[in-house]
Each structure stands twice: as structure tokens, then as C-alpha cells.
Motif scaffolding. Structure first.
Motif, PDB file in Angstrom:
ATOM      1  N   SER A   1      36.807 -45.682 -21.080  1.00  0.00           N
ATOM      2  CA  SER A   1      36.101 -46.601 -21.839  1.00  0.00           C
ATOM      3  C   SER A   1      35.157 -46.876 -21.659  1.00  0.00           C
ATOM      4  CB  SER A   1      36.637 -48.278 -22.137  1.00  0.00           C
ATOM      5  OG  SER A   1      38.378 -47.754 -22.934  1.00  0.00           O
ATOM      6  N   PHE A   2      34.697 -46.789 -20.209  1.00  0.00           N
ATOM      7  CA  PHE A   2      33.068 -47.389 -19.926  1.00  0.00           C
ATOM      8  C   PHE A   2      32.033 -45.644 -20.155  1.00  0.00           C
ATOM      9  CE2 PHE A   2      34.767 -50.355 -18.160  1.00  0.00           C
ATOM     10  CZ  PHE A   2      33.891 -51.669 -18.022  1.00  0.00           C
ATOM     11  N   ASN A   3      32.819 -44.897 -19.752  1.00  0.00           N
ATOM     12  CA  ASN A   3      32.238 -43.143 -19.975  1.00  0.00           C
ATOM     13  C   ASN A   3      32.518 -43.030 -21.182  1.00  0.00           C
ATOM     14  OD1 ASN A   3      32.192 -40.164 -19.299  1.00  0.00           O
ATOM     15  ND2 ASN A   3      33.937 -40.198 -20.912  1.00  0.00           N
ATOM     16  N   ASN A   4      33.100 -42.810 -22.338  1.00  0.00           N
ATOM     17  CA  ASN A   4      33.288 -42.946 -23.759  1.00  0.00           C
ATOM     18  C   ASN A   4      31.993 -43.863 -24.543  1.00  0.00           C
ATOM     19  OD1 ASN A   4      34.914 -41.121 -23.470  1.00  0.00           O
ATOM     20  ND2 ASN A   4      36.005 -41.556 -24.998  1.00  0.00           N
ATOM     21  N   ARG A   5      32.056 -45.264 -24.009  1.00  0.00           N
ATOM     22  CA  ARG A   5      30.737 -45.758 -24.462  1.00  0.00           C
ATOM     23  C   ARG A   5      29.242 -45.595 -23.985  1.00  0.00           C
ATOM     24  NH1 ARG A   5      30.137 -52.107 -23.112  1.00  0.00           N
ATOM     25  NH2 ARG A   5      30.072 -51.944 -21.224  1.00  0.00           N
ATOM     26  N   GLY A   6      29.737 -45.146 -22.703  1.00  0.00           N
ATOM     27  CA  GLY A   6      28.072 -44.088 -22.508  1.00  0.00           C
ATOM     28  C   GLY A   6      28.377 -43.406 -23.327  1.00  0.00           C
ATOM     29  N   LEU A   7      28.617 -42.191 -23.805  1.00  0.00           N
ATOM     30  CA  LEU A   7      28.717 -41.451 -24.258  1.00  0.00           C
ATOM     31  C   LEU A   7      27.781 -41.698 -25.855  1.00  0.00           C
ATOM     32  CD1 LEU A   7      31.921 -39.074 -23.917  1.00  0.00           C
ATOM     33  CD2 LEU A   7      29.646 -38.374 -23.381  1.00  0.00           C
ATOM     34  N   ALA A   8      28.055 -43.588 -26.354  1.00  0.00           N
ATOM     35  CA  ALA A   8      27.451 -43.359 -27.490  1.00  0.00           C
ATOM     36  C   ALA A   8      26.368 -43.846 -27.463  1.00  0.00           C
ATOM     37  CB  ALA A   8      28.602 -44.378 -28.416  1.00  0.00           C
ATOM     38  N   ARG A   9      26.208 -44.530 -26.189  1.00  0.00           N
ATOM     39  CA  ARG A   9      24.622 -44.749 -25.761  1.00  0.00           C
ATOM     40  C   ARG A   9      24.044 -44.139 -25.844  1.00  0.00           C
ATOM     41  NH1 ARG A   9      25.950 -50.170 -21.856  1.00  0.00           N
ATOM     42  NH2 ARG A   9      26.591 -52.075 -23.554  1.00  0.00           N
TER      43      ARG A   9
END
Length: 202
Positions: A127-135
Motif C-alpha cells: 500500500s505504501f509502495n503504490n501510494r508512492g507511485l501515485a505521489r
């Protein structure tokens, strides 16, 4: 003669019952097709499950993921929304919808979903990795680095998160940090990173 007719009829009835696939049969078949990369076949079987059990949250979620793989993003979102109407805390539907929104370049919508996922389960590195992608998609490079860092703290061999963290670090002027991350990703077996190492880290 009468008894023989009844026996034959009983056999036919039994045979028709056994020949019908249950929702579980279709579900298993769909998952196997999904794993084999036959996403269209998986969707067909998930459709059959939902004919028998229209409120099966896992099937709705899985069908949405299969549709996402076929780039049918809006239809995938509809499946995730249905699943979350039935169970608002179904984490796979939330995280999958976040990824589909990312694929649609709805980065802000993606972040909202991953915020919710992290609130429900703060120990899930993905979840953190994928939120990082969006950011990163929003050019929030510092925010992306923070999320990727959290991901690798939760999962120390998370090659993809190291790989992803390299790009925002490079954009922030931290070339040494970026190259260190890409090398780390390579040590964990990520082959795609070679092009970055050759281009930026000589």
C-alpha cells in the motif's frame, strides 16, 4: 417395465445434477485461468459465479482485477465499487481500486484509496509502495520517497520499492542515493533496473 423406466429417469436426473457446475467450480476455474493469464476466460467464469451468488465480494474483486489487466478500467472500478458497497472494509477491493485509478492517471483518487488501505492495515508494504507511485505521478517526489522508505522498512527485500525510490531521489538531486537504491533492487533480483544503472550511474 415400469420400474425400469423409473430407474432410467432417476439416472437422468442424477446425471443432470452432477453435470452442473457449482459456483465453487467456476470460482476455482476462474482463478486458474487468471493465473495462466487468460483474463477474458477468468471474467467469463467469474460471471457464472456471480449469477449464482451476486453478492460474493471476493469474486467481484477478482473480476475487477482481471478487467484491470485487460485495461477495462471503468468496468473494473464498477466491480470494486460493488464489492465495497457490500463490505466497505474489504482491503483487496480498496487496494485494487487504488491501482486501477493509478492506471487511469487519477493519482489523487488513487492516494485516497491507499490512505484508506493504510488506515485499515498500516503494516502492508504494498500500500505504501503504490501510494508512492501515485505521489510520484503528482510530482510529489519527497512524499514518494517517504512512502517507498516506509515500504522497505516493512519489507526489507522489497526490490520494487527500492527500484521505485530511485527515480524520485534522482529528481530531487540525490544521484548517489538513487544509484544505491537501484543497485539494491538489482541485488534482490530485479533485472529491469540495469537500464537505469547504465544510463545514470556510470
Amino acid at each position: 417395465m415400469k420400474n425400469l423406466f423409473l430407474l432410467s429417469l432417476t439416472f437422468l436426473v442424477s446425471f443432470s445434477v452432477f453435470s452442473q457446475k457449482t459456483s465453487k467450480d467456476y470460482f476455482i476455474s476462474a482463478n486458474q485461468k487468471f493465473k495462466a493469464g487468460d483474463y477474458a476466460g477468468a471474467v467469463k467464469d467469474y460471471n457464472e459465479v456471480l449469477k449464482q451468488d451476486p453478492k460474493h465480494v471476493v469474486t467481484l474483486t477478482n473480476r475487477g482485477i482481471a478487467k484491470d489487466r485487460m485495461q477495462q478500467y471503468r468496468s473494473a472500478i464498477e466491480d470494486f465499487n460493488k464489492a465495497l458497497e457490500l463490505n466497505p472494509k474489504h482491503l483487496p477491493a480498496i487496494t485494487s481500486r487504488g491501482l486501477t485509478k493509478y492506471n487511469m492517471k487519477d493519482f489523487r483518487g488513487s492516494i485516497i484509496d491507499y490512505n484508506k488501505a493504510i488506515e485499515l492495515n498500516p503494516s502492508q508494504a504494498k500500500s505504501f509502495n503504490n501510494r508512492g507511485l501515485a505521489r510520484y505521478g503528482l510530482k510529489d517526489y519527497s512524499g514518494a520517497v517517504a512512502d517507498y522508505t516506509k515500504a522497505v522498512l516493512l519489507k526489507q527485500d522489497y526490490a520494487e520499492a527500492y527500484y521505485n525510490r530511485g527515480a524520485p531521489k534522482y529528481n530531487l538531486g540525490d544521484k548517489a542515493g538513487a544509484c544505491a537504491d537501484w543497485n539494491k533492487a538489482k541485488t534482490f533480483g530485479l533485472k529491469d533496473v540495469d537500464q537505469y544503472l547504465q544510463k545514470y550511474c556510470k
